[in-house]
Design a protein around this motif. Structure first.
Motif, mmCIF file in Angstrom:
data_model
loop_
_atom_site.group_PDB
_atom_site.id
_atom_site.type_symbol
_atom_site.label_atom_id
_atom_site.label_comp_id
_atom_site.label_asym_id
_atom_site.label_seq_id
_atom_site.Cartn_x
_atom_site.Cartn_y
_atom_site.Cartn_z
ATOM 1 N N ASN A 158 0.945 -1.291 0.001
ATOM 2 C CA ASN A 158 0.172 -0.071 0.102
ATOM 3 C C ASN A 158 0.833 1.188 0.144
ATOM 4 O OD1 ASN A 158 -2.386 -1.414 -0.252
ATOM 5 N ND2 ASN A 158 -2.808 -0.987 2.088
ATOM 6 N N PRO A 187 0.643 1.285 -4.152
ATOM 7 C CA PRO A 187 -1.019 1.339 -3.895
ATOM 8 C C PRO A 187 -1.709 1.154 -4.979
ATOM 9 C CG PRO A 187 0.136 3.540 -4.010
ATOM 10 C CD PRO A 187 1.226 2.649 -4.104
ATOM 11 N N TRP A 188 -3.098 0.735 -4.399
ATOM 12 C CA TRP A 188 -4.070 0.248 -5.418
ATOM 13 C C TRP A 188 -4.474 1.593 -6.758
ATOM 14 C CZ3 TRP A 188 -6.508 -4.297 -6.334
ATOM 15 C CH2 TRP A 188 -6.333 -5.260 -5.292
ATOM 16 N N LYS A 189 -4.403 2.782 -6.189
ATOM 17 C CA LYS A 189 -4.566 3.958 -6.961
ATOM 18 C C LYS A 189 -3.589 4.032 -8.342
ATOM 19 C CE LYS A 189 -2.386 7.383 -4.016
ATOM 20 N NZ LYS A 189 -2.745 8.498 -3.104
ATOM 21 N N ARG A 190 -2.358 3.341 -7.992
ATOM 22 C CA ARG A 190 -1.302 3.521 -8.801
ATOM 23 C C ARG A 190 -1.776 2.591 -10.273
ATOM 24 N NH1 ARG A 190 5.188 2.265 -7.846
ATOM 25 N NH2 ARG A 190 5.784 2.525 -10.047
ATOM 26 N N ASN A 191 -2.159 1.590 -10.066
ATOM 27 C CA ASN A 191 -2.274 0.646 -11.159
ATOM 28 C C ASN A 191 -3.200 -0.646 -10.599
ATOM 29 O OD1 ASN A 191 -2.632 -1.422 -13.203
ATOM 30 N ND2 ASN A 191 -0.899 -0.042 -14.510
ATOM 31 N N TRP A 192 -4.696 -0.698 -10.581
ATOM 32 C CA TRP A 192 -5.166 -1.426 -9.838
ATOM 33 C C TRP A 192 -5.023 -3.038 -10.471
ATOM 34 C CZ3 TRP A 192 -8.743 -4.497 -12.173
ATOM 35 C CH2 TRP A 192 -9.507 -4.131 -13.506
ATOM 36 N N ARG A 201 -1.698 -4.359 -9.430
ATOM 37 C CA ARG A 201 -1.735 -4.711 -7.885
ATOM 38 C C ARG A 201 -2.687 -5.939 -7.871
ATOM 39 N NH1 ARG A 201 -1.612 -2.499 -2.784
ATOM 40 N NH2 ARG A 201 -1.854 -4.237 -1.344
ATOM 41 N N ARG A 236 -8.883 3.767 5.794
ATOM 42 C CA ARG A 236 -9.757 4.655 5.758
ATOM 43 C C ARG A 236 -10.484 5.335 6.844
ATOM 44 N NH1 ARG A 236 -15.717 2.357 4.568
ATOM 45 N NH2 ARG A 236 -15.349 2.113 6.747
#
Length: 352
Positions: A73, A77-82, A85, A150
């Protein structure tokens, strides 16, 4: 102290995960007996020692996956390339159980671990279960970590918002305090030349008012009773100056005395009234303060000054902002029947 509690809660969630997983397995086994797919005798002959080993494997996987997921993370992280990941997570759920299975198989072939008499059940528990458990645990750990991150983000945002609100609210209060001091020193300056007796009485009342201002410096809310005592003394200062050209009336319901209001709210309202309206022998000014429907009503006869003067336009805006920061109903200001009316909401004592 708080960080230690958070750390213990995280660790407890991870420890509970394998227990929940094997609880589900045990419930599934019990249902096979209830619906007569298996007998209790068949269940009792299942390799319990291997299940214990499987439980320890699951426990180890939980903490390993927790460590890997938190590292990923940060680094990927997921937002970089889901998609990438997802492939990484899938690879982890396959590679790690394969290493475990290979290690156990090597130990059996080397004679370090005894073969089980029921080879079919043995293969299900030792070889197939780790793959299923691995995938499930990865999903659970991802959910736990995502929820924690979160919640931490929401907590941080809440703390930042609270700090911002406190800073802004303190600035508003200080601004009103300075405004109050400046205006009343100007009044005192004019009274000194008119009457020393008035000036002396004014100083005594002004000292009492300023003590109130100092006493509420750290308070966000005061009672209506306290604010009314203050505003009566404050209005008396103008009575000394204007005499019969100015008058005021107060009629507050006793049951609302313990209700709350931001300090100096009434001072802002009456100051605006006196600043914007003519006060003369031909046009006397009257301010009435009363309550209705849980609100303070400040009413004055409307006789606006015709000459132009520089106004900062901050009085009402600051008052509205104060109520907004307290997450309360905002004040209303309007003209009606040749009167100017200010409605100030009162806050129930439970709000404090």
């Amino acid at each position: 102290m708080t960080n230690n509690i958070i750390f213990r809660n995280k660790r407890l969630k991870l420890l509970l995960t394998p227990f929940i997983l094997f609880g589900i397995i045990l419930i599934a086994m019990a249902l096979t007996v209830v619906f007569q797919y298996r007998t209790i005798e068949e269940i009792s002959h299942m390799p319990l020692e291997r299940m214990a080993i499987g439980f320890l494997e699951a426990l180890g996987l939980v903490f390993l996956y927790n460590y890997l997921v938190r590292k990923l993370n940060v680094s990927y992280p997921w937002k970089r390339n889901w998609l990438v990941r997802s492939i990484i997570d899938f690879g982890i759920t396959i590679i790690i159980p394969t290493i475990i299975i290979g290690t156990i198989n090597f130990a059996i072939n080397a004679g370090w671990m005894p073969e089980h008499q029921n080879e079919e059940q043995f293969r299900i528990i030792i070889f197939i279960m780790p793959l299923m458990v691995s995938a499930l645990l990865m999903v659970v750990v991802e959910m736990i970590v995502a929820t924690e991150e979160r919640n931490q983000l929401e907590l941080k945002i809440t703390q930042l918002e609270k700090e911002q609100i406190n800073t802004k609210y303190t600035a508003l209060k200080e601004q009103l305090d300075h405004h109050f001091l400046f205006n009343n020193l100007s009044v005192l300056s004019s009274l000194i030349y008119e009457s020393t007796e008035k000036a002396d009485k004014f100083i005594q009342d002004f000292a009492a008012i300023y003590r109130y201002v100092l006493s509420i410096n750290k308070q966000d809310l005061v009672t209506v009773e306290e604010e009314m005592e203050f505003i009566k003394t404050y209005l008396n200062l103008y009575k000394y100056r204007y005499e019969d050209r100015f008058d005021y009336n107060c009629n507050i319901e006793r049951e609302l005395a313990n209700y709350l209001i931001p300090p100096l709210s009434l001072q802002v309202v009456v100051e605006n009234v006196l600043k914007h309206n003519v006060v003369s022998q031909q046009h006397p000014l009257t301010i009435t303060i009363e309550t209705t429907d849980g609100k303070l009503i400040i009413k004055n006869n409307l006789q606006l000054k015709t000459d132009k003067f520089v106004s900062t336009q901050t009085g009402q805006a600051n008052l509205i902002e104060k109520f907004k920061l307290l997450n309360c109903e905002k004040p209303l200001f309007y003209s009606q029947d040749n009167h100017y009316i200010s409605l100030i909401p009162l806050i129930p004592p439970s709000h404090d």
